[in-house]
Design a protein around this motif. Structure first.
Motif, PDB file in Angstrom:
ATOM      1  N   ALA A 337       0.820  -1.212   0.000  1.00  0.00           N
ATOM      2  CA  ALA A 337       0.000   0.000   0.000  1.00  0.00           C
ATOM      3  C   ALA A 337       0.853   1.261   0.000  1.00  0.00           C
ATOM      4  O   ALA A 337       0.601   2.201  -0.762  1.00  0.00           O
ATOM      5  CB  ALA A 337      -0.927  -0.013   1.213  1.00  0.00           C
ATOM      6  N   MET A 341       1.041   3.898  -3.004  1.00  0.00           N
ATOM      7  CA  MET A 341       0.648   5.283  -2.743  1.00  0.00           C
ATOM      8  C   MET A 341       1.709   6.253  -3.265  1.00  0.00           C
ATOM      9  O   MET A 341       1.407   7.213  -3.984  1.00  0.00           O
ATOM     10  CB  MET A 341       0.461   5.471  -1.233  1.00  0.00           C
ATOM     11  CG  MET A 341      -0.082   6.821  -0.814  1.00  0.00           C
ATOM     12  SD  MET A 341      -0.138   6.966   0.995  1.00  0.00           S
ATOM     13  CE  MET A 341      -1.063   5.496   1.432  1.00  0.00           C
ATOM     14  N   TRP A 364      -6.472   3.380  -8.404  1.00  0.00           N
ATOM     15  CA  TRP A 364      -5.646   3.688  -7.232  1.00  0.00           C
ATOM     16  C   TRP A 364      -6.527   4.208  -6.093  1.00  0.00           C
ATOM     17  O   TRP A 364      -6.380   3.785  -4.934  1.00  0.00           O
ATOM     18  CB  TRP A 364      -4.598   4.732  -7.601  1.00  0.00           C
ATOM     19  CG  TRP A 364      -3.700   5.121  -6.472  1.00  0.00           C
ATOM     20  CD1 TRP A 364      -2.549   4.509  -6.079  1.00  0.00           C
ATOM     21  CD2 TRP A 364      -3.893   6.220  -5.564  1.00  0.00           C
ATOM     22  NE1 TRP A 364      -2.011   5.152  -4.993  1.00  0.00           N
ATOM     23  CE2 TRP A 364      -2.813   6.199  -4.657  1.00  0.00           C
ATOM     24  CE3 TRP A 364      -4.866   7.205  -5.440  1.00  0.00           C
ATOM     25  CZ2 TRP A 364      -2.675   7.145  -3.637  1.00  0.00           C
ATOM     26  CZ3 TRP A 364      -4.738   8.144  -4.412  1.00  0.00           C
ATOM     27  CH2 TRP A 364      -3.658   8.114  -3.538  1.00  0.00           C
ATOM     28  N   MET A 368      -7.050   2.646  -2.343  1.00  0.00           N
ATOM     29  CA  MET A 368      -6.853   3.394  -1.101  1.00  0.00           C
ATOM     30  C   MET A 368      -8.122   3.363  -0.246  1.00  0.00           C
ATOM     31  O   MET A 368      -8.064   3.238   0.978  1.00  0.00           O
ATOM     32  CB  MET A 368      -6.476   4.839  -1.422  1.00  0.00           C
ATOM     33  CG  MET A 368      -5.109   5.016  -2.088  1.00  0.00           C
ATOM     34  SD  MET A 368      -3.719   4.378  -1.120  1.00  0.00           S
ATOM     35  CE  MET A 368      -3.339   2.864  -2.022  1.00  0.00           C
ATOM     36  N   ALA A 373      -7.791   4.278   3.618  1.00  0.00           N
ATOM     37  CA  ALA A 373      -7.227   5.626   3.438  1.00  0.00           C
ATOM     38  C   ALA A 373      -8.289   6.489   2.767  1.00  0.00           C
ATOM     39  O   ALA A 373      -8.157   6.897   1.603  1.00  0.00           O
ATOM     40  CB  ALA A 373      -5.946   5.558   2.615  1.00  0.00           C
TER      41      ALA A 373
END
Length: 586
Positions: A337, A341, A364, A368, A373
Motif C-alpha cells: 500500500a 501510494m 488507485w 486506497m 485511506a
C-alpha cells in the motif's frame, strides 16, 4: 577578399550552372576583424539599382555570407543569405547562393534533406562538392553515402580555414572509424596536432576511445573515454555514456552504479540527442531491474523534452504498458500500500493528462478506499473529477456527465467511511447531473447512510428511488431500526421479506423479529421466528437460539424491564450474525 565580378556574360538564362569553388581559404581567425570590416564596407557602398548594380549588391552580400561560413557562424550567414535572394539573381549568382545556402544548412543540426531545386551536391563539377557531400551525409546519418567521398573531403581541408577544419575533423575521423578505414583514420587523427583547440577539447580522446573500443582494446578505450569525460561539451557527454556501456558490457559496474552514473549524465545534460540517449538508457535499465516507477519517470521526461518527436511517441507507448501492469499489480495487492501510494504520486506528475490514465488513477483511489485511506481516496476522486471536467471544457476528451456523477458518488462514500459527514452532506445536496436510475439509487443510499450517521432521517423518503433499489430500502429499514422507529423498521424489513426469497438476510430476519416484537405485532414476530429455523444450523447460533425462539406466551405483554432486557440481548446477536454473514460469503 574576392573581387567583384563584372556581370554574368556568357551564361544562358535558366541553364544549370555549376557553383564556383568557395574561397574560404582567404579568411583566417587572425584577420577576422579586418576582413569583416572590409566586407561590411563593401556591402555599405555597393550600388543598388537595375542591372549590374543589383548584381554588385548581391555579390557583396554573398561575399560576407561566405566569410561567415568560413568561421562557422551560421546565424550570421543565414541572415545575409536571406537578404540576398535568390529570386532576382543571374544563373551564376543563383548557383553560388544555393551553394552557400547548402553549406549553412549542412553546418547545422537539421537532418532534413536539401531542397532539390538548386541543390549543389547534385552538380558533379562543383569543386567543393566532396567535402560538403560528406558533411551532409554525416548530418543525415547516411554512412554509406558519405564513405566514397571521405578521402577527397579530407584533402579539401588544406584549402579551408581553421574554424571550419576544427568543425570538420572530428566528424571525418568518426566516419573513418565507422567504416573502419584505419589508414585514413590515422592520417585524420594526426591532423589534430595542428589545432590546439581540438587537442584541448574532448573530441580527440573520445574518438581515440571509440577507435580502441572498435578494435577490442577495452582498457585503452576506457582510459580515453575517462579522459574525455572530464572535459565539457557533446563529446564529453558521449564519453560518459560510453563509460557506462563498457562497464555494463564487461560487468565492471553493477546496475546500481550504472543507474547512478546515468542519472548524473541525464541530469547534467538537458535536450538534444545526447540527453535522449541518456534517458533511454536509464529507462531501459530501470525496466530491466523491475523498477517501473523510476522507468516511468524517465520516460515521462522523454515525453516532455521531446514532445512531437518519434522518441516521445515511442516513450509513450512503452509507458502505457508499464502503467497498465503497475496499476494492475497495485489494485490486486501485489504492490504494498505504501509503495503503491508513493508510486502513484510520482507517476501522476508526468501522466495525469495522458489518455487512459484516468482509469488507472481511479483504480488507485479505489484501492486506497478499500485499505481505509478514505481521505486520500476522496481527494483523488475530487482531483480526477476536476481533471476530467477540464478535459471536457477544453474539448480534449468527451467526458459523459454520468462519469463525473459516478466519481462524485465514490467521493461521497469515501467521505462517509472516513466520518467526514459535513463535506459528504454538501455533495449530496448538490445532487447529480444525470437522471440515471442506478446512480440516483446510489445517491439515495448514501443519503440514508448520512442520515444514520447524523441522526437526520426524517426526510430520507422524500428522494425518488427506483423500484429496483433493494439496497436502498434495506438502508432505510436499518436507519429506522437504529433510530428506534420500530414500526418503520418492521414495515421496511417486511417489504424486503415479501420481495422474494433471498432478499432478506439472516441479520435482516433478526431485525424484523425485534422490530415486530417492539411494535406490538406479535403475529408477525411469531411467523418470522417460525419461518427461519435454518438459523439454528449456522455456526455460533446455539448461544442465541434461546433469545429468538420464545414460546407464544412469552410474546404477550411483559413487564417493561424484561422487554428491554430481551431487546438488548437480542440486539447483541446482530453483531454475531454479521460475523456469520461475512464468514459465509468468504
Amino acid at each position: 577578399m574576392p573581387a567583384t565580378p563584372q556581370g554574368e556574360a556568357g551564361t544562358t538564362p535558366g541553364a544549370a550552372v555549376a557553383p564556383e569553388g568557395f574561397v574560404l581559404g582567404l579568411y583566417s581567425r587572425e584577420t577576422f576583424l579586418e576582413d569583416r570590416a572590409g566586407l561590411l564596407d563593401r556591402l555599405a557602398t555597393a550600388p543598388d539599382g537595375p542591372g549590374d548594380r543589383t548584381a554588385a549588391l548581391a555579390q557583396a552580400r554573398m561575399d560576407l555570407a561566405e566569410f561567415f561560413v568560413a568561421h562557422v557562424l551560421r546565424a550570421e550567414a543565414r541572415s545575409i543569405l536571406d537578404a540576398a535572394g535568390p529570386g532576382d539573381l543571374g544563373p551564376r549568382q543563383t548557383a553560388r547562393w544555393h551553394a552557400l545556402d547548402a553549406a549553412v544548412t549542412i553546418l547545422g543540426p537539421d537532418t532534413a534533406p536539401l531542397p532539390a531545386p538548386g541543390n549543389p551536391l547534385a552538380v558533379a563539377e562543383w569543386p567543393d562538392r566532396p567535402f560538403w557531400a560528406v558533411l551532409d551525409a554525416i548530418r543525415r546519418r547516411d554512412v554509406a553515402r558519405a564513405a566514397p567521398d571521405l578521402g577527397a573531403a579530407f584533402a579539401l581541408l588544406d584549402s579551408y580555414p581553421a574554424p571550419l577544419v576544427e568543425h570538420a575533423l572530428p566528424l571525418l575521423l568518426e566516419l573513418a572509424i565507422e567504416v573502419e578505414d584505419w589508414a585514413l583514420a590515422h592520417d585524420i587523427a594526426a591532423r589534430f596536432d595542428a589545432y590546439p583547440i581540438l587537442r584541448a577539447g574532448p573530441a580527440h580522446p573520445f574518438l581515440l576511445g571509440l577507435a580502441a573500443e572498435r578494435t577490442g582494446q577495452l582498457l585503452l578505450a576506457f582510459d580515453s573515454y575517462a579522459d574525455a569525460a572530464e572535459r565539457q561539451g557533446p563529446y564529453a557527454q558521449r564519453a560518459r555514456l560510453a563509460l557506462v556501456g563498457i562497464g555494463q558490457a564487461t560487468g565492471t559496474i553493477d546496475d546500481a552504479e550504472a543507474r547512478e552514473m546515468l542519472t548524473a549524465i541525464a541530469t547534467g545534460w538537458r535536450g538534444g540527442p545526447l540527453s535522449l540517449r541518456a534517458l533511454q538508457a536509464l529507462a531501459e535499465l530501470d525496466r530491466s531491474r523491475d523498477a517501473p516507477v523510476a522507468a516511468l519517470q524517465t520516460l515521462g521526461r522523454v515525453i516532455e523534452d521531446f514532445a512531437g518527436e518519434e522518441a516521445a511517441a515511442l516513450a509513450r507507448q512503452q509507458a502505457r504498458s508499464l502503467i497498465r501492469d503497475y496499476y494492475r499489480d497495485g489494485a490486486s495487492g501485489r504492490i504494498g500500500a505504501s509503495q503503491f501510494m508513493t508510486g502513484h504520486r510520482q507517476i501522476g506528475r508526468y501522466y495525469e493528462f495522458e489518455p487512459g490514465f484516468d482509469a488507472e488513477a481511479e483504480s488507485w483511489a479505489d484501492r486506497m478506499h478499500a485499505l481505509g485511506a478514505t481521505s486520500l481516496a476522496a481527494d483523488e476522486y475530487a482531483a480526477l473529477s476536476d481533471r476530467l471536467s477540464l478535459k471536457r471544457d477544453l474539448e480534449i476528451e468527451d467526458v459523459p456527465p454520468a462519469r463525473l456523477d459516478a466519481l462524485r458518488l465514490k467521493r461521497i462514500a469515501a467521505l462517509l467511511d472516513g466520518g467526514q459527514t459535513d463535506p459528504a452532506a454538501e455533495l449530496i445536496d448538490r445532487g447529480l447531473d444525470t437522471a440515471d436510475p442506478a446512480l440516483s439509487d446510489q445517491l439515495a443510499a448514501l443519503e440514508v447512510r448520512l442520515g444514520r450517521a447524523t441522526g437526520r432521517t426524517a426526510d430520507l423518503r422524500a428522494r425518488p428511488v427506483s423500484a429496483r433499489s433493494t439496497a436502498h430500502r434495506r438502508l432505510l429499514a436499518e436507519a429506522d431500526f437504529a433510530a428506534g422507529d420500530w414500526a418503520g423498521a418492521r414495515d421496511g424489513f417486511a417489504a424486503l421479506w415479501q420481495a422474494g426469497e433471498g432478499t432478506l438476510t439472516s441479520a435482516d430476519a433478526v431485525r424484523l423479529f425485534l422490530a415486530a416484537y417492539r411494535s406490538g405485532d406479535t403475529q408477525l414476530a411469531r411467523r418470522a421466528a417460525a419461518t427461519f429455523p435454518d438459523l439454528a444450523l449456522l455456526p455460533q447460533y446455539g448461544d442465541i437460539a434461546a433469545d429468538l425462539t420464545e414460546p407464544e406466551d412469552a410474546l404477550l405483554p411483559l413487564r417493561r424491564a424484561e422487554a428491554l432486557d430481551r431487546v438488548q440481548a437480542a440486539g447483541r446477536t446482530l453483531d454475531r450474525l454479521r460475523e456469520i454473514e461475512a464468514a459465509r460469503t468468504q
